[in-house]
Motif scaffolding. Structure first.
Motif, short mmCIF file in Angstrom:
data_model
loop_
_atom_site.label_atom_id
_atom_site.label_comp_id
_atom_site.label_asym_id
_atom_site.label_seq_id
_atom_site.Cartn_x
_atom_site.Cartn_y
_atom_site.Cartn_z
N ARG A 115 0.99 -0.70 -0.07
CA ARG A 115 -0.02 0.28 0.19
C ARG A 115 1.13 1.43 -0.10
O ARG A 115 0.75 1.74 -0.27
CB ARG A 115 -0.65 -0.08 0.81
CG ARG A 115 -2.46 -1.11 0.89
CD ARG A 115 -3.20 -0.53 1.88
NE ARG A 115 -2.99 -0.90 3.37
CZ ARG A 115 -2.72 -1.84 3.73
NH1 ARG A 115 -2.59 -2.84 3.38
NH2 ARG A 115 -2.10 -2.11 5.54
N GLN A 116 1.98 1.12 1.02
CA GLN A 116 3.13 2.63 1.01
C GLN A 116 2.99 2.46 -0.49
O GLN A 116 3.74 3.11 -1.21
CB GLN A 116 4.08 1.97 1.97
CG GLN A 116 3.63 2.27 2.71
CD GLN A 116 4.54 1.87 4.04
OE1 GLN A 116 5.28 1.39 3.53
NE2 GLN A 116 4.54 2.43 5.64
N ILE A 117 3.90 1.04 -1.32
CA ILE A 117 4.33 1.54 -2.74
C ILE A 117 3.70 2.45 -3.48
O ILE A 117 3.72 2.48 -4.06
CB ILE A 117 5.12 0.41 -3.26
CG1 ILE A 117 5.86 -0.27 -1.72
CG2 ILE A 117 5.48 0.16 -4.32
CD1 ILE A 117 6.72 -1.26 -2.39
N LYS A 118 2.51 1.38 -3.29
CA LYS A 118 1.32 1.76 -4.43
C LYS A 118 0.72 3.45 -4.32
O LYS A 118 0.81 4.70 -4.95
CB LYS A 118 0.09 1.31 -3.95
CG LYS A 118 -1.14 1.76 -4.98
CD LYS A 118 -2.26 0.78 -5.01
CE LYS A 118 -3.63 1.43 -6.37
NZ LYS A 118 -4.44 0.65 -6.10
N ALA A 119 1.02 3.76 -3.10
CA ALA A 119 0.84 5.07 -2.66
C ALA A 119 2.09 6.32 -2.95
O ALA A 119 2.29 7.32 -3.97
CB ALA A 119 0.32 5.48 -1.39
N LEU A 120 3.40 6.55 -2.68
CA LEU A 120 4.56 6.68 -3.14
C LEU A 120 4.41 6.67 -4.54
O LEU A 120 4.89 7.39 -5.66
CB LEU A 120 4.95 5.68 -2.33
CG LEU A 120 6.71 6.43 -2.80
CD1 LEU A 120 7.20 8.49 -2.27
CD2 LEU A 120 7.71 5.53 -2.34
N SER A 121 3.91 5.65 -5.82
CA SER A 121 4.47 5.35 -7.09
C SER A 121 3.32 6.62 -7.35
O SER A 121 3.58 7.04 -8.45
CB SER A 121 4.35 3.63 -7.20
OG SER A 121 5.18 2.98 -6.59
#
Length: 201
Positions: A28-34
């Protein structure tokens, strides 16, 4: 009373559940950051493209390609870094669970079975069974009985505590080593941690 296999299965399920929760949180963090990064890069690129198009079409095309290339490289670097962080987190959590497991009473029966299995897999000959100091102390009253049950020429020697638990058997006659230490199993699965946890990063 549950069998060692049931306990190990429960132990594996707990680890995988924790690893899955950690995976989901990180994804989820990666998706938001991306998404934020893509939005920022897109906005920046559009501004630059408009300025460059007013100057020269060829320069704009070159600059666009450079920006895209940098974004792709940075994204891959971020992904690689995140992947390594996930692996390290799961690795350390599993290692911690193993350290907890070797303190429990049921571990002694598991270790006893591992010694017998490892000696059986090592074939015939003179054996040295390596155990960590903690396990040598906890099993000292049972070592002679284990030797007697295996009907082999066996000596027990102390290995370093870095093995966490389990055993390593050296068949001196055949030159065979059977390594059933926890650290060897953990290290041999390090590169497969994400696959084992169902992560495709």
């Amino acid at each position: 009373m549950r069998s060692i296999k049931d306990k190990l299965r429960f132990f594996n399920e707990v680890i995988l559940k924790d690893a899955t929760a950690e995976r989901d949180r990180i994804l989820r963090q990666i998706k938001a950051l991306s998404e934020e990064r893509i939005s920022q890069e897109k906005s920046k690129f559009q501004e630059q493209a408009e300025q460059l198009l007013r100057k020269e079409t060829s320069l704009a095309e070159n600059e666009k390609n450079n920006i895209i290339s940098r974004a792709v490289i940075e994204s891959k670097q971020l992904l690689a870094k995140t992947r390594n962080e996930i692996i390290e987190t799961i690795y350390n959590e599993v290692k911690g669970k193993l350290v907890e497991f070797v303190q429990k009473e049921e571990y002694l029966n598991y270790l006893h079975e591992q010694i017998i299995d490892s000696c059986s897999r090592a074939g015939e000959g003179n054996f040295i069974v390596y155990l960590c100091e903690r396990d040598m102390q906890r099993l000292k009253d049972k070592l002679e009985n284990i030797k007697h049950n295996l009907s082999r020429d066996i000596t027990f020697e102390q290995a370093g505590d870095e093995i966490i638990g389990g055993c390593r058997v050296l068949n001196q006659t055949a030159g065979i080593i059977v390594d059933n230490t926890f650290i060897r199993r953990l290290e041999s699965n390090r590169d497969s941690i994400l696959e084992i946890c169902g992560l495709n990063i």
